[in-house]
Structure formats: C-alpha cells, structure tokens
Design a protein around this motif. Structure first.
Motif, mmCIF file in Angstrom:
data_model
loop_
_atom_site.group_PDB
_atom_site.id
_atom_site.type_symbol
_atom_site.label_atom_id
_atom_site.label_comp_id
_atom_site.label_asym_id
_atom_site.label_seq_id
_atom_site.Cartn_x
_atom_site.Cartn_y
_atom_site.Cartn_z
ATOM 1 N N UNK A 47 0.850 -1.189 0.000
ATOM 2 C CA UNK A 47 0.000 0.000 0.000
ATOM 3 C C UNK A 47 0.885 1.238 0.000
ATOM 4 N N UNK A 48 0.511 2.218 -0.780
ATOM 5 C CA UNK A 48 1.283 3.457 -0.888
ATOM 6 C C UNK A 48 1.140 4.264 0.397
ATOM 7 N N UNK A 115 -2.635 7.551 -1.045
ATOM 8 C CA UNK A 115 -2.227 6.823 0.151
ATOM 9 C C UNK A 115 -3.235 5.721 0.468
ATOM 10 N N UNK A 116 -2.723 4.558 0.777
ATOM 11 C CA UNK A 116 -3.580 3.413 1.084
ATOM 12 C C UNK A 116 -3.940 2.576 -0.123
ATOM 13 N N UNK A 117 -3.637 3.080 -1.315
ATOM 14 C CA UNK A 117 -3.924 2.348 -2.540
ATOM 15 C C UNK A 117 -2.702 1.540 -2.973
ATOM 16 N N UNK A 120 -1.508 -0.748 -8.583
ATOM 17 C CA UNK A 120 -2.507 -1.151 -9.579
ATOM 18 C C UNK A 120 -3.760 -0.283 -9.470
ATOM 19 N N UNK A 121 -4.170 0.025 -8.245
ATOM 20 C CA UNK A 121 -5.356 0.876 -8.052
ATOM 21 C C UNK A 121 -5.102 2.298 -8.530
ATOM 22 N N UNK A 122 -3.896 2.801 -8.290
ATOM 23 C CA UNK A 122 -3.555 4.139 -8.781
ATOM 24 C C UNK A 122 -3.565 4.138 -10.309
ATOM 25 N N UNK A 165 9.345 -5.149 -8.439
ATOM 26 C CA UNK A 165 9.081 -6.183 -7.432
ATOM 27 C C UNK A 165 8.450 -5.547 -6.205
ATOM 28 N N UNK A 166 7.199 -5.844 -5.953
ATOM 29 C CA UNK A 166 6.490 -5.270 -4.805
ATOM 30 C C UNK A 166 6.057 -6.339 -3.809
ATOM 31 N N UNK A 167 6.589 -7.545 -3.950
ATOM 32 C CA UNK A 167 6.255 -8.621 -3.024
ATOM 33 C C UNK A 167 7.548 -9.279 -2.560
#
Length: 261
Positions: A47-48, A115-117, A120-122, A165-167
């Motif tokens: 999450x951002x 923030x909180x997104x 991908x949601x952004x 890489x975000x995971x």
C-alpha cells in the motif's frame, strides 16, 4: 567395581550434557515432513504511504496528449502530431512524491489521493481519468523507494528493491542480506514497522510454520528487521565457559579414572 564406575561416569556425562544449551537453527522445523504440501497463497500488494516516490508514465496514440500528462516528454525532430518518435528528457527517476496528506500533484489531473492504494489501483484511477481526454491510454505506475533495513546477525545493510518487485517476504529479505549467521536467534527476529503514524514491533519465530501467515511475513516500505545475537556471542564467552558443565564433567571423570587405575 567396573560396573559402579561405568554407572558413575554415565551419570556425570548425562548431567553435564544436560547443561548444554541447544538452539533450533532449522527454518519451520515444525512443518510436517511430507514430500508435498500444498496451500493457497494470497498475494500481498504494498500500500502506498506518505513519503513514497511513484514513477508514473502515460502513453497514448496522440503525442500532444502524452506531453500533457508527462513531464519532460518531447517530440523527436520531424515528428508529426499524428505519429513519430518520443524521447524522455531530464531525470527519469524524479517521480511523484506522496505528501503528508497522501496526495500527489499530477499534470492536468491535479491533486490525487493515493495513500492506502496499491500501484494497480492508482493505475486504474489514472486510466479512468485520462479517458476523458483520449481513448486507450497505457498507464504504468511503479514504486521507486521500496527499501528495508537488516541489522544484527544478518548483516547491517539497507536493501533497495527493484521497482518491478512489490512482493518481498521475510525469507527473501534475509537472503538478500546474506542469511542469518550461526549466532543469530531464528526464534526471536524483530520486525519494526511504521504505518499511519503508528510504530509496531513484532517478534517472529522462523522455526514455526505459523510465521508464514503473519502480517509481518511480507515486508513493507522502510521495515527494520533485527536478528538478535546468541547470548554466548553477546557475553563474548569462550567455548569452555559456554559449556562449563560439560567440561567439568569430563574433568571429574578423568580424575576418577586416574584414582581407580
């Protein structure tokens, strides 16, 4: 006499060996010993947060529109409005900084709360807004400052994760740092995390399978991972002092044998 001697020595050695402190250095040692274990895994997306730096690019069939939604994009010499080549000017890593309110200032679209997104949601949000100006936009959003800190018996280093890489889970983070040393306490790994103005500290036991389901198993931006040193290293004791009971038993046994022979 020999029987009594054997029993006496056995008693001493058993008592001495019981004073030795052993550590479990096996990851997930309580995992069932089967050839195949299958479990469902839910991907954990970051999450951002305020302070994050986002790399955002917008590409459309129209060069003028690209220039509207991008910073530092210019047309190559001789390119026409309906086609041609584009090239990026300036610092490509400049990015969009998420302010303390959790927003970014994006060209044309103005202030956007991110923030909180997830990235991908952004991306989906920007695509929906850009469609008001042009059809079929291609939007890419990446997190540029995903990093975490490893200290203690796993080296002392700040690891920057590639933007694609975000995971990254705790095991991968430990591997990136070079692994836990033989002095590291795998059953007491501390993860420090700050989120929404709250600092949380969690103890993780890498000997236990339940760690795989911990909310701290997947790392987040700016996490700090501390691997505590074994008490023997902290006190700087020698092998004899660490195993004094065992050594004392051997000395006592040798003395008894000397007297009886």
């Amino acid at each position: 006499m020999k029987t009594r001697l054997i029993l006496y020595l056995s008693l001493i050695l058993f008592t001495s060996c019981s004073s030795l402190r052993t550590r479990n250095i096996i990851y997930f040692s309580d995992l069932e010993r089967q050839s195949l274990i299958t479990e469902e895994v839910t991907p954990k997306r970051l999450s951002i947060k305020p302070g994050d730096l986002l790399a955002i690019s917008v590409l459309t069939p129209n060069i003028e529109t690209n220039m509207m939604f991008s910073r530092g994009i210019i047309m190559e010499e001789g390119a026409s409005a309906g086609g041609g080549q584009m090239r990026q000017m300036g610092d490509e890593n400049e990015g969009y900084l998420v302010d303390t309110r959790g927003t970014i200032d994006f060209p044309v679209l103005g202030n956007m709360h991110v923030s909180g997104l997830t990235t991908e949601q952004v991306r989906d949000t920007i695509v929906a807004k850009v469609r008001d100006y042009v059809q079929d936009p291609i939007v890419k959003v990446r997190l540029q400052n995903f990093r975490f800190t490893m200290i203690g018996e796993v080296g002392s280093t700040v690891i920057a994760v590639p933007s694609n890489n975000e995971e990254v889970n705790l095991l991968e983070g430990i591997a990136m740092a070079g692994g836990i040393s033989t002095y590291g306490k795998m059953d007491n790994v501390l993860v420090i995390r700050e989120q929404d103005g709250v600092r949380t500290m969690a103890r993780i036991n890498l000997n236990k399978k339940e760690t795989l389901y911990s909310p701290f198993f997947y790392l987040q931006q700016n996490d700090i991972i501390y691997v505590e040193a074994d008490k023997a290293k902290v006190t700087g004791t020698s092998f004899i002092r660490r195993n004094w009971g065992f050594v004392a038993g051997l000395v006592s046994s040798a003395f008894v044998l000397y007297r009886l022979l």
